[in-house]
Design a protein around this motif. Sequence first.
Motif, short mmCIF file in Angstrom:
data_model
loop_
_atom_site.label_atom_id
_atom_site.label_comp_id
_atom_site.label_asym_id
_atom_site.label_seq_id
_atom_site.Cartn_x
_atom_site.Cartn_y
_atom_site.Cartn_z
N ASP A 191 -2.41 -8.24 8.18
CA ASP A 191 -1.10 -7.45 8.36
C ASP A 191 -0.44 -7.77 9.64
O ASP A 191 0.67 -7.95 9.65
CB ASP A 191 -1.55 -6.03 8.15
CG ASP A 191 -0.34 -4.93 8.04
OD1 ASP A 191 0.88 -5.61 7.88
OD2 ASP A 191 -0.54 -3.83 7.87
N THR A 196 -2.30 -1.53 0.42
CA THR A 196 -2.11 -0.44 0.22
C THR A 196 -3.22 0.33 -0.48
O THR A 196 -3.88 1.56 0.08
CB THR A 196 -1.00 0.19 -0.71
OG1 THR A 196 0.24 -0.45 -0.03
CG2 THR A 196 -0.72 1.52 -0.66
N ASN A 250 5.50 -6.90 5.03
CA ASN A 250 5.27 -7.47 3.49
C ASN A 250 4.66 -8.77 3.56
O ASN A 250 4.51 -9.51 4.36
CB ASN A 250 6.50 -7.25 3.12
CG ASN A 250 7.61 -8.30 3.60
OD1 ASN A 250 7.42 -9.38 3.70
ND2 ASN A 250 8.95 -7.88 3.46
N VAL A 251 4.27 -8.98 2.15
CA VAL A 251 3.51 -10.25 1.94
C VAL A 251 4.26 -11.46 2.32
O VAL A 251 3.74 -12.61 3.11
CB VAL A 251 2.89 -10.02 0.62
CG1 VAL A 251 4.03 -10.48 -0.31
CG2 VAL A 251 2.07 -11.38 0.21
N ARG A 293 3.98 -11.98 6.10
CA ARG A 293 2.51 -12.11 6.60
C ARG A 293 2.12 -13.65 6.10
O ARG A 293 1.41 -14.29 6.79
CB ARG A 293 1.60 -11.31 5.81
CG ARG A 293 1.91 -9.85 6.35
CD ARG A 293 0.66 -8.80 5.76
NE ARG A 293 1.21 -8.61 4.40
CZ ARG A 293 0.40 -8.31 3.25
NH1 ARG A 293 -0.93 -9.14 3.28
NH2 ARG A 293 0.90 -8.01 2.28
N ARG A 344 0.60 1.05 4.97
CA ARG A 344 0.21 -0.07 5.09
C ARG A 344 0.34 -0.93 3.86
O ARG A 344 0.27 -0.31 2.78
CB ARG A 344 -1.39 -0.42 5.39
CG ARG A 344 -1.94 0.30 6.71
CD ARG A 344 -1.53 -0.53 7.80
NE ARG A 344 -2.31 -1.55 7.84
CZ ARG A 344 -3.48 -2.00 8.42
NH1 ARG A 344 -4.25 -0.94 8.66
NH2 ARG A 344 -3.78 -3.26 8.35
N PRO A 345 1.02 -2.20 3.97
CA PRO A 345 0.82 -2.95 5.21
C PRO A 345 2.08 -2.85 6.20
O PRO A 345 3.21 -1.95 5.59
CB PRO A 345 1.02 -4.55 4.64
CG PRO A 345 1.86 -4.25 3.42
CD PRO A 345 1.45 -3.04 2.77
N THR A 369 -1.68 -8.98 -1.84
CA THR A 369 -0.26 -8.56 -1.86
C THR A 369 0.01 -7.17 -1.19
O THR A 369 -1.29 -6.57 -0.83
CB THR A 369 0.27 -8.53 -3.36
OG1 THR A 369 -0.66 -7.59 -4.01
CG2 THR A 369 0.14 -9.84 -4.04
N ASP A 370 1.29 -6.53 -1.17
CA ASP A 370 1.51 -5.24 -0.62
C ASP A 370 0.65 -4.42 -1.32
O ASP A 370 0.14 -3.19 -0.89
CB ASP A 370 2.98 -5.06 -0.45
CG ASP A 370 3.72 -6.27 0.15
OD1 ASP A 370 2.93 -6.89 1.17
OD2 ASP A 370 4.90 -5.98 0.17
N GLU A 371 0.64 -4.17 -2.83
CA GLU A 371 0.04 -3.26 -3.37
C GLU A 371 -1.43 -3.12 -3.05
O GLU A 371 -2.31 -2.04 -3.16
CB GLU A 371 0.35 -3.34 -4.93
CG GLU A 371 1.98 -3.31 -5.28
CD GLU A 371 2.68 -4.40 -5.12
OE1 GLU A 371 2.05 -5.39 -4.74
OE2 GLU A 371 3.88 -4.35 -5.12
N CYS A 400 -6.14 -9.56 4.57
CA CYS A 400 -4.75 -8.78 4.45
C CYS A 400 -3.77 -9.38 5.68
O CYS A 400 -2.65 -9.49 5.37
CB CYS A 400 -4.85 -7.26 5.00
SG CYS A 400 -5.75 -6.56 3.36
#
Length: 476
Positions: A349, A380, A391-392, A395, A387-388, A375-377, A347
């Motif tokens: 993050d 989560t 955003n992707v 990152r 989280r995150p 990815t963000d989804e 992740c």
Amino acid sequence: MILPDFSQAKILIVGDLMLDRYWSGATGRISPEAPVPVVNIQSAEDRPGGAANVAINAATLGANVTLMGLGGEDENAGILEDRLASMGINHHLFRIPGLDTITKLRVMSRNQQLLRMDFEQSFADTDKAPLIAAFEKALPHCDLVILSDYNKGSLSDPQAFIQLARQHGKKVIVDPKGNNFDKYRQATLITPNLAELAAVAGIPQNEQELIEKARSLCASLQLESLLLTRSEEGMTLFRLSTSEFHLPAKAKEVFDVTGAGDTVVSTLAVAMAAGLALEDACVLANMAASIVVGKLGTSTVSATELAVAIGHDAGHLDGGVMSEDQLALAVEQAHKRGEKIVMTNGCFDILHAGHVSYLEAAAALGDRLIVAVNTDESVTQLKGPGRPVNNVSRRMAVLAGLSAVDWVVAFSEDTPQRVIGRLLPDILVKGGDYKIEDIAGGKEVMENGGEVRVLHFEEGVSTTGIIKRIVEQQTK
């Protein structure tokens, strides 16, 4: 990479000349006459635009530049000539009676463009004989030719310039416009963007179809190369004789794309004229584009800025954020070069010291390190609500900036098994206390002859722990 001596490059530029005019001021109220903001103009600035901006970019790098084009018999032509002269650019502006110099007026407030007004008439029907004659006379004294076509009529017959340049053994780089590229036949290289390529060759449905369309265009137009600019997806160089060469976008933050194409073509041309190989020249052009989009308005890039950018990114000039399709091709080419590919995922993050030491250890195992990012989804799903934190896109940008990391790619599934199975690295690395047989993608890698390794994170450092300490500090 060491920058060549750009002062040795002699560039001849022909194209559509423009004057870019900026009026800037504060906005504090809406007009009582119409629902539009009232701008209190406090400053005005005139900059060379179009082919003239290409010339300014080349001159800023230190090249010797000769610029030719058409203008009107008006005050703006004189302003444009004064600006070019102040930059030491040898220029030949042929003034056409009855026409105006192309001018674009932008009204700005708080670093944002509120309005653009264009003042232009086409030069397509004007007599180009004096321009062509001057061009032919200048050819023996240049290393390379740029045709900067903005579809305003100065290059209504580019073949006249291309064939003369070929007769004198000069390379021709074309920044094209329009939906008919046949007029650029037998140029050395053209630099369309993705929309321009789609307009002439059709919209590609995937990366492989894009490659086929670009290669087909090179063949049908008898081009040596095609450099495709792809906005946030960087650039790709296509040639008939070798594999495509992809350069991911380097920009960390985009403020204004005005003139970015001019920067690409000018940097590419100056680098080639100074003796750099084509791929290295493309690397510099990509770097220059990432610098200029971080500035406001039509801007330039200096040799010093390029040198600094290369110094910061020396470990992976062709690395960065990639789409999965682009990365698959890059891995294939890297394997052909005998490079060992290492891959990991996570992740990431909030990047911390534990991540950095882990990634450096992973990179030391091979020649290239790929980091696959949830990815963000997906984050989560794994970490829960809230989280995150980042955003992707952010990152991935941070990871791409690390010297240990070559390529970054996103994946949306709960595990990276599919993307690992597609890319098939030589070494798959996972951080933590894992059994090798439980690592996603490990089976596919080992069946392909690769290996899987477990590296331990630095003790006492974690994203969850950092977030917990921040919350505790805020509640005190």
